[in-house]
Design an enzyme around this catalytic site. Structure first.
Site, mmCIF file in Angstrom:
data_model
loop_
_atom_site.group_PDB
_atom_site.id
_atom_site.type_symbol
_atom_site.label_atom_id
_atom_site.label_comp_id
_atom_site.label_asym_id
_atom_site.label_seq_id
_atom_site.Cartn_x
_atom_site.Cartn_y
_atom_site.Cartn_z
ATOM 1 N N LYS A 216 0.751 -1.295 0.053
ATOM 2 C CA LYS A 216 0.095 -0.108 -0.140
ATOM 3 C C LYS A 216 0.799 1.136 -0.059
ATOM 4 C CE LYS A 216 -4.343 -2.045 0.843
ATOM 5 N NZ LYS A 216 -5.359 -2.597 1.643
ATOM 6 N N ARG A 248 -3.149 -10.317 4.918
ATOM 7 C CA ARG A 248 -3.580 -10.199 3.345
ATOM 8 C C ARG A 248 -2.337 -9.712 2.499
ATOM 9 N NH1 ARG A 248 -5.473 -6.837 -0.562
ATOM 10 N NH2 ARG A 248 -7.149 -7.758 -1.941
#
Ligand code: HH2
Length: 266
Positions: A216, A248
């Site tokens: 991210k 994740r």
């Protein structure tokens, strides 16, 4: 029905397979269903407990796709996996979830936490699938414009508590549900860090917590680097050490190895 914490004990790695042209880190890589299915199988071999297959990008600024388009991306992948790989379907749409569950998916991962499609709760309730409820402020199109919170951990927890109650009221058993703070979904760098730092506030809701920090943009902003592997593994380890159950991630093997070592030391 096995409670989610037994089926996916801490730590469990969820591998990400985005079957999209535009996902922010792996867009276009897995558009060919043969390549996507092979990636999912490889992730399982590398130690993933489940693979999250998504046909709609939720990256900041993205617009939605139709259920038909989304299904045409993910169904051929699920079809090739033939129920041999535990699959979570990353969707907010009842029609996509329903077809995916029919094709063998065991979990629905809804980034809108059952706010996107009024039919989805019923599909999950009837199927007996596991469910991930994620926090997002705003919508993918606008969420990174000006995220604002008073106390981000408390507000995200209050939201997830309300969505958990909604899901249970819709007939989805609590022991099938996990919660996710939604790293990067309407949050600044500091909000994302604070959510992991104070993961105990979410853990207090009594449900397993999923954290998806992998690749991210917060990691890029912190490191100034485009190679986000080390940063992603560090974020997964930090989340695990603060109590996350499911990580994740896009890079399964390095994450599994890191968690193995951290677990051995603990
Ligand atoms: N992040 C993304 C998508 N789905 N689901 C959960 N539960 N938690 C997350 O943090 C999460 C998620 C976004 O990441 P990615 O799949 O890499 O990109 P895109 O949405 O562009 O496909």
């Amino acid at each position: 029905m096995i409670p989610i914490e037994e089926r996916f004990p801490r730590p469990s790695v969820m591998g990400v397979v985005n079957v999209t042209p535009d996902s922010f880190s792996d867009g276009g890589v897995h558009l060919d269903p043969d390549i996507a299915a092979a990636a999912a199988r490889r992730m399982l071999e590398e130690g993933a407990a489940i693979v999250d297959v998504g046909g709609e990008s939720t990256r900041p600024g993205s617009a939605g796709v139709s259920a038909e388009e989304e299904l045409s991306r993910v169904f051929p992948v699920l079809d090739r996996l033939g129920g041999e790989v535990p699959v979570s379907i990353d969707t907010s749409k009842a029609a996509v979830a329903s077809a995916a569950l029919e094709a063998g998916a065991v979990m629905v991962n809804d980034v809108t936490a059952l706010r996107g499609d009024p039919e989805l709760a019923g599909v999950v309730a009837d199927s007996g699938a596991y469910l991930c409820l994620m926090h997002m402020q705003g919508s993918p199109r606008t969420m990174q414009e000006e995220p604002q919170y008073g106390d981000v951990a408390a507000e995200v927890a209050a939201f997830l508590e309300e969505r958990l109650a909604f899901a249970v009221a819709a007939g989805i058993s609590e022991e099938r549900i996990c919660l996710d703070p939604g790293i990067g979904f309407g949050k600044t760098v500091e909000h994302n860090l604070e959510l992991v730092r104070r993961l105990d506030v979410l853990l207090a809701l009594g449900r397993p917590v999923v954290v998806g920090f992998s690749r991210k943009s917060t990691l890029r902003k912190l490191t100034g680097s485009d190679d986000l592997l080390g940063a992603s593994v560090a974020a997964a380890v930090a989340a695990y050490e603060r109590g996350a159950t499911v990580l994740r991630v896009h890079d399964v093997k390095p994450t599994v190895d890191a968690l193995t070592v951290v677990g051995a030391i603990a």
